[in-house]
Design a protein around this motif. Structure first.
Motif, short mmCIF file in Angstrom:
data_model
loop_
_atom_site.label_atom_id
_atom_site.label_comp_id
_atom_site.label_asym_id
_atom_site.label_seq_id
_atom_site.Cartn_x
_atom_site.Cartn_y
_atom_site.Cartn_z
N GLN A 88 0.85 -1.19 0.00
CA GLN A 88 0.00 0.00 0.00
C GLN A 88 0.88 1.24 0.00
OE1 GLN A 88 -2.41 -0.46 3.49
NE2 GLN A 88 -0.95 0.53 4.83
N GLU A 122 1.31 4.90 1.73
CA GLU A 122 0.93 5.56 2.98
C GLU A 122 1.34 7.03 2.98
OE1 GLU A 122 1.31 1.57 5.75
OE2 GLU A 122 2.62 3.27 6.18
N TRP A 145 2.14 10.11 5.42
CA TRP A 145 2.54 10.43 6.78
C TRP A 145 2.71 11.94 6.89
CZ3 TRP A 145 4.04 6.94 10.82
CH2 TRP A 145 3.84 5.59 10.50
N ARG A 146 2.41 12.50 8.07
CA ARG A 146 2.56 13.95 8.26
C ARG A 146 3.47 14.21 9.46
NH1 ARG A 146 -2.34 16.19 11.72
NH2 ARG A 146 -2.52 14.40 13.06
N TRP A 192 6.80 11.79 12.99
CA TRP A 192 6.00 11.46 11.82
C TRP A 192 4.82 10.62 12.27
CZ3 TRP A 192 6.50 13.70 7.27
CH2 TRP A 192 7.71 14.30 6.96
N GLU A 193 3.62 11.01 11.81
CA GLU A 193 2.39 10.30 12.18
C GLU A 193 1.68 9.82 10.92
OE1 GLU A 193 0.05 13.08 14.40
OE2 GLU A 193 1.21 12.75 16.23
N PHE A 194 1.14 8.63 11.01
CA PHE A 194 0.37 8.05 9.92
C PHE A 194 -0.89 8.89 9.69
CE2 PHE A 194 -3.09 5.28 8.55
CZ PHE A 194 -2.55 4.74 7.40
N ALA A 195 -1.18 9.19 8.41
CA ALA A 195 -2.37 9.98 8.09
C ALA A 195 -3.40 9.17 7.30
CB ALA A 195 -1.99 11.23 7.30
N SER A 241 -3.86 5.63 4.11
CA SER A 241 -3.25 4.64 3.21
C SER A 241 -4.19 4.38 2.03
CB SER A 241 -2.95 3.34 3.94
OG SER A 241 -4.14 2.72 4.35
N VAL A 288 4.83 0.77 1.14
CA VAL A 288 5.10 -0.19 2.21
C VAL A 288 4.55 -1.56 1.82
CG1 VAL A 288 4.81 -0.67 4.67
CG2 VAL A 288 4.86 1.69 3.87
N TYR A 299 3.65 -5.27 3.42
CA TYR A 299 3.36 -5.96 4.68
C TYR A 299 3.31 -7.46 4.44
CZ TYR A 299 1.91 -1.55 6.82
OH TYR A 299 1.88 -0.28 7.33
N GLN A 318 9.91 -0.59 3.45
CA GLN A 318 9.38 0.78 3.37
C GLN A 318 10.28 1.58 2.45
OE1 GLN A 318 9.12 2.79 7.09
NE2 GLN A 318 7.53 1.48 7.90
#
Length: 68
Positions: A6, A8, A10-11, A17-20, A22, A45, A47, A55
């Motif tokens: 997927q 992703e 991030w912000r 850094w935080e996931f926003a 996907s 990324v 999985y 990544q």
């Protein structure tokens, strides 16, 4: 679980850094990332059984140099 990939978004929030979000599609993820403005990363990324195994940062927009 099978292996899946997927894109992703991030912000940067302060120094973290935080996931926003996907997306399964690069074009959609790229458009969303670019529309968010500064301090954004787009990652590809992979999985395996729910664990990230690879990544790759595809692009980063406007993060300050002190936050590589």
């Amino acid at each position: 679980m099978a292996q899946f990939e997927q894109f992703e978004v991030w912000r940067l929030n302060g120094e973290r850094w935080e996931f926003a979000a996907s997306f399964p599609d690069f074009e959609i993820a790229s458009a969303v990332a670019r529309s968010r403005g500064r301090g954004v990363r787009l990652l590809h990324v992979t999985y395996d059984n729910g664990t990230p195994v690879t990544q790759e940062v595809l692009f980063e927009i406007g993060s300050p140099r002190e936050h590589p």
